[in-house]
Scaffold this active site. Structure first.
Site, PDB file in Angstrom:
ATOM      1  N   PRO A 107       1.050  -1.213  -0.262  1.00 48.02           N
ATOM      2  CA  PRO A 107       0.025  -0.409   0.394  1.00 48.02           C
ATOM      3  C   PRO A 107       1.339   1.320  -0.046  1.00 48.02           C
ATOM      4  CG  PRO A 107       0.150  -0.929   2.952  1.00 48.02           C
ATOM      5  CD  PRO A 107       0.756  -1.728   1.356  1.00 48.02           C
ATOM      6  N   ALA A 149       0.423   5.775  -0.770  1.00 44.91           N
ATOM      7  CA  ALA A 149      -0.008   6.441  -0.933  1.00 44.91           C
ATOM      8  C   ALA A 149      -0.221   7.496  -2.109  1.00 44.91           C
ATOM      9  CB  ALA A 149       0.372   7.389   0.207  1.00 44.91           C
ATOM     10  N   SER A 204      -4.146   2.042   0.219  1.00 44.67           N
ATOM     11  CA  SER A 204      -3.643   2.511   0.477  1.00 44.67           C
ATOM     12  C   SER A 204      -4.826   3.123   1.661  1.00 44.67           C
ATOM     13  CB  SER A 204      -3.030   3.363   0.356  1.00 44.67           C
ATOM     14  OG  SER A 204      -2.111   4.319   1.470  1.00 44.67           O
ATOM     15  N   GLN A 207      -5.964  -1.046   3.154  1.00 44.91           N
ATOM     16  CA  GLN A 207      -4.431  -1.068   4.732  1.00 44.91           C
ATOM     17  C   GLN A 207      -5.404   0.123   5.181  1.00 44.91           C
ATOM     18  OE1 GLN A 207      -2.810   2.555   4.470  1.00 44.91           O
ATOM     19  NE2 GLN A 207      -2.211   2.215   6.530  1.00 44.91           N
ATOM     20  N   TYR A 265      -5.270   2.760   9.142  1.00 43.66           N
ATOM     21  CA  TYR A 265      -4.384   3.389   9.739  1.00 43.66           C
ATOM     22  C   TYR A 265      -5.680   3.022  11.276  1.00 43.66           C
ATOM     23  CZ  TYR A 265      -0.556   4.726   7.534  1.00 43.66           C
ATOM     24  OH  TYR A 265       0.982   4.426   6.699  1.00 43.66           O
ATOM     25  N   ASP A 296       3.401   0.682  12.565  1.00 46.13           N
ATOM     26  CA  ASP A 296       3.940   0.623  12.618  1.00 46.13           C
ATOM     27  C   ASP A 296       4.003   2.522  13.063  1.00 46.13           C
ATOM     28  OD1 ASP A 296       4.139   1.729  10.329  1.00 46.13           O
ATOM     29  OD2 ASP A 296       5.372   0.202   9.267  1.00 46.13           O
ATOM     30  N   LYS A 325       0.553  -4.840   9.714  1.00 42.11           N
ATOM     31  CA  LYS A 325       1.801  -4.279   8.714  1.00 42.11           C
ATOM     32  C   LYS A 325       2.425  -3.294  10.218  1.00 42.11           C
ATOM     33  CE  LYS A 325       2.139  -1.584   4.672  1.00 42.11           C
ATOM     34  NZ  LYS A 325       3.473  -0.720   5.516  1.00 42.11           N
ATOM     35  N   SER A 383       8.037  -5.018   8.183  1.00 46.65           N
ATOM     36  CA  SER A 383       8.390  -3.826   7.162  1.00 46.65           C
ATOM     37  C   SER A 383       8.648  -3.154   7.757  1.00 46.65           C
ATOM     38  CB  SER A 383       6.812  -3.927   6.988  1.00 46.65           C
ATOM     39  OG  SER A 383       6.581  -2.240   5.893  1.00 46.65           O
ATOM     40  N   HIS A 421       7.957   0.068   6.806  1.00 53.10           N
ATOM     41  CA  HIS A 421       7.448   1.282   6.013  1.00 53.10           C
ATOM     42  C   HIS A 421       8.176   1.623   5.348  1.00 53.10           C
ATOM     43  CE1 HIS A 421       3.818   3.377   7.113  1.00 53.10           C
ATOM     44  NE2 HIS A 421       3.864   4.085   5.983  1.00 53.10           N
ATOM     45  N   ARG A 437      13.809  -5.883  -4.878  1.00 55.50           N
ATOM     46  CA  ARG A 437      14.217  -4.960  -6.547  1.00 55.50           C
ATOM     47  C   ARG A 437      14.477  -5.865  -7.229  1.00 55.50           C
ATOM     48  NH1 ARG A 437      11.872  -2.367  -3.770  1.00 55.50           N
ATOM     49  NH2 ARG A 437      11.983  -0.339  -2.624  1.00 55.50           N
ATOM     50  N   ARG A 486       7.352   1.394  -3.706  1.00 52.20           N
ATOM     51  CA  ARG A 486       8.243   2.266  -4.311  1.00 52.20           C
ATOM     52  C   ARG A 486       8.683   2.157  -6.175  1.00 52.20           C
ATOM     53  NH1 ARG A 486      10.884   2.704   0.495  1.00 52.20           N
ATOM     54  NH2 ARG A 486      10.439   5.282   0.787  1.00 52.20           N
TER      55      ARG A 486
HETATM   56  C1  LIG Z   1       5.354   6.816  -1.281  1.00 48.67           C
HETATM   57  C2  LIG Z   1       5.122   5.993  -0.177  1.00 48.67           C
HETATM   58  C3  LIG Z   1       4.077   5.556   0.384  1.00 48.67           C
HETATM   59  C4  LIG Z   1       3.145   4.882   1.193  1.00 48.67           C
HETATM   60  N1  LIG Z   1       1.993   5.071   1.921  1.00 48.67           N
HETATM   61  C5  LIG Z   1       1.910   3.887   2.733  1.00 48.67           C
HETATM   62  C6  LIG Z   1       0.477   3.971   3.449  1.00 48.67           C
HETATM   63  O1  LIG Z   1      -0.571   4.562   2.991  1.00 48.67           O
HETATM   64  N2  LIG Z   1      -0.040   3.018   4.396  1.00 48.67           N
HETATM   65  C7  LIG Z   1       1.011   1.781   4.997  1.00 48.67           C
HETATM   66  O2  LIG Z   1       1.012   1.088   5.343  1.00 48.67           O
HETATM   67  N3  LIG Z   1       1.999   2.161   4.127  1.00 48.67           N
HETATM   68  C8  LIG Z   1       2.422   2.919   3.333  1.00 48.67           C
HETATM   69  N4  LIG Z   1       3.625   3.334   2.254  1.00 48.67           N
HETATM   70  C9  LIG Z   1       4.927   1.728   3.214  1.00 48.67           C
HETATM   71  C10 LIG Z   1       4.338   0.462   2.029  1.00 48.67           C
HETATM   72  O3  LIG Z   1       3.383  -0.441   1.732  1.00 48.67           O
HETATM   73  C11 LIG Z   1       5.587  -0.090   2.202  1.00 48.67           C
HETATM   74  O4  LIG Z   1       6.142  -0.611   3.237  1.00 48.67           O
HETATM   75  C12 LIG Z   1       6.803   0.431   1.483  1.00 48.67           C
HETATM   76  O5  LIG Z   1       6.971   0.997   0.328  1.00 48.67           O
HETATM   77  C13 LIG Z   1       7.918  -1.259   1.431  1.00 48.67           C
HETATM   78  O6  LIG Z   1       8.953  -0.844   0.451  1.00 48.67           O
HETATM   79  P1  LIG Z   1       9.555  -0.534  -0.964  1.00 48.67           P
HETATM   80  O7  LIG Z   1       9.121   1.193  -1.362  1.00 48.67           O
HETATM   81  O8  LIG Z   1      10.842  -0.663  -0.625  1.00 48.67           O
HETATM   82  O9  LIG Z   1       9.793  -1.403  -1.298  1.00 48.67           O
HETATM   83  C14 LIG Z   1       4.029   3.953   2.072  1.00 48.67           C
HETATM   84  C15 LIG Z   1       5.772   3.997   0.746  1.00 48.67           C
HETATM   85  C16 LIG Z   1       5.875   4.661   0.065  1.00 48.67           C
HETATM   86  C17 LIG Z   1       7.298   4.786  -0.616  1.00 48.67           C
HETATM   87  O1  LIG Z   2       3.018   6.083   4.995  1.00 48.41           O
HETATM   88  C1  LIG Z   2       2.428   6.503   4.847  1.00 48.41           C
HETATM   89  O2  LIG Z   2       4.314   6.277   4.078  1.00 48.41           O
HETATM   90  C2  LIG Z   2       2.794   7.923   3.791  1.00 48.41           C
HETATM   91  O3  LIG Z   2       3.848   8.242   3.192  1.00 48.41           O
HETATM   92  C3  LIG Z   2       1.255   8.264   4.048  1.00 48.41           C
HETATM   93  C4  LIG Z   2       1.057   9.829   3.214  1.00 48.41           C
HETATM   94  C5  LIG Z   2      -0.147  10.316   4.048  1.00 48.41           C
HETATM   95  C6  LIG Z   2      -0.899   9.471   4.455  1.00 48.41           C
HETATM   96  C7  LIG Z   2      -0.651   8.475   5.056  1.00 48.41           C
HETATM   97  C8  LIG Z   2       0.965   7.437   5.232  1.00 48.41           C
END
Ligand SMILES: Cc1cc2nc3c(=O)[nH]c(=O)nc-3n(C[C@H](O)[C@H](O)[C@H](O)COP(=O)(O)O)c2cc1C
Ligand SMILES: O=C(O)C(=O)c1ccccc1
Length: 348
Positions: A75, A77, A104, A124, A126, A154, A217, A239, A241, A276, A296
């Site tokens: 997930p 954002a 997300s 997903q 919060y 987390d 998560k 994770s 995050h 990756r 990503r």
């Molecule tokens: C831009 C961005 C936004 C994210 N938003 C959320 C989110 O809204 N909720 C969440 O649980 N994790 C969020 N994450 C974490 C991802 O779910 C995940 O744990 C993480 O990106 C995995 O690592 P990777 O980017 O190296 O694959 C976000 C990560 C990124 C890069």
């Molecule tokens: O969870 C995150 O990493 C994230 O970037 C995000 C951004 C906006 C709202 C919730 C999470």
């Protein structure tokens, strides 16, 4: 685009710097962000040969759902910041690739529209301090057909991300919003809140309001993995995050073995962070993950070519994983055992 690194390079030239940095960045000094990738690089494989791997099956089943490969969409954002296709584009690509998308809570399109693509969707969230709102949201995602709730544990507070502070990036541009935070189609969206008062009782609370599987998560400590089992979670995701919360937290792949051991097969252990390459997937599976998720790289594919770009990223990973498996002498995921992973000096 012949590797995920190409996708990131292309995305970096296409995105506004503030948006690229929001996607790419991590918390504070980005130690954990770097560690997630570096830690995979510390692992080496001990391939098996002459194993008759002419036909491979990459499929796995997670929470009763068949995936065509052990790679899911993590997930993230704000997909419409990457491309107008947004979460719907990502969903179509995930569906075409036969895998699950975790949507997300901070998605920029409504869960109903994303679900209408036919993708298998987990949601997903919060857990919000406003529990009545949280419960209405759970009803909404159930009605939309989501198959699991992924609760991020987390994030008692939001990590401090220096790139965003330097760009003064906080709000979505006009026209984009967190569509699942609206109470009605036209009402204003609520802000996503983080709740530092959450404790383990939240799992029982959720269990009391929904029959959906509950996935926690953001588990890194083996004692928390045991607590997750004890409180009735259905799966955990190892994770940090993507290095965006606690900078200095252990790399996901380094945390995995102890979590797998603590869980002892009682529930599936998933992993995200720094995946990756097909060889990264092989490493995680061999160390006991049921599947991995990518964050990503999906955003980079979406930036480059919308739905088609995400499809390319997922198919690159599938092709990479297939080659890594055959080179390791594994014809199916279950054939990837611990002994094919080598860390540090060869000890046997
Ligand atoms: C831009 C961005 C936004 C994210 N938003 C959320 C989110 O809204 N909720 C969440 O649980 N994790 C969020 N994450 C974490 C991802 O779910 C995940 O744990 C993480 O990106 C995995 O690592 P990777 O980017 O190296 O694959 C976000 C990560 C990124 C890069
Ligand atoms: O969870 C995150 O990493 C994230 O970037 C995000 C951004 C906006 C709202 C919730 C999470």
């Amino acid at each position: 685009m012949i590797s995920l690194a190409d996708a990131e390079r292309a995305a970096a030239t296409l995105l506004e710097p503030a948006h690229y940095d929001f996607f790419a960045g991590g918390a504070d000094d980005e130690r954990t962000l770097r560690s997630n990738v570096d830690a995979f690089d510390r692992h080496r494989l001990l391939p098996r040969v002459l194993r008759g791997v002419g036909k491979r099956d990459l499929g796995v089943e997670v929470l009763g759902q068949p995936l065509s490969m052990p790679v899911m969409v993590a997930p993230t954002a704000f997909h419409r910041l990457a491309h107008p296709d947004g979460e719907v584009g990502t969903a179509r690509a995930a569906a075409a690739s036969g895998t699950v998308m975790i949507l997300s809570m901070a998605a920029t399109q409504p869960v109903e529209q994303v679900a209408a693509t036919g993708v298998r969707l987990w949601f997903q969230m919060y857990v919000q301090p406003d529990r009545a709102f949280t419960e209405r949201l759970v009803r909404r995602v159930e009605a939309a057909g989501c198959a699991a709730l992924v609760v991020s544990v987390d994030s008692p507070v939001f990590g401090r991300r220096l790139r965003d502070l330097r760009h003064d990036f906080g709000d979505l541009p006009a026209g984009l919003a967190c569509e699942n935070m609206r109470e009605s189609g036209t009402g204003p969206p609520r802000a996503v809140a983080f709740d530092a008062a959450l404790d383990w009782s939240v799992v029982g609370w959720l269990r009391g309001i929904t029959t959906l599987p509950i996935v926690l998560k953001g588990i890194l400590h083996p004692d928390d993995a045991r607590l997750a089992v004890g409180h009735g979670a259905d799966a955990v995701i190892v994770s940090n995050h993507g290095g965006r919360q606690l900078d200095g937290a252990v790399a996901s792949i380094d945390a995995l073995p102890a979590v797998v051991e603590a869980v002892g097969g009682r529930l599936p252990v998933l992993l995200d962070g720094g995946v990756r390459r097909g060889t990264d997937v092989v490493t995680a599976l061999a160390l006991g993950a049921a599947a991995v998720a990518v964050g990503r790289p999906v955003l980079w594919g979406l930036t480059v070519a919308g739905e088609h770009g995400v499809r390319q990223v997922l198919e690159l990973l599938r092709d990479d994983l297939d080659r890594a498996m055959v080179l390791c002498g594994a014809d199916r995921v279950a054939a990837l055992t611990r002994d094919v992973v080598h860390v540090g000096r060869c000890s046997w």
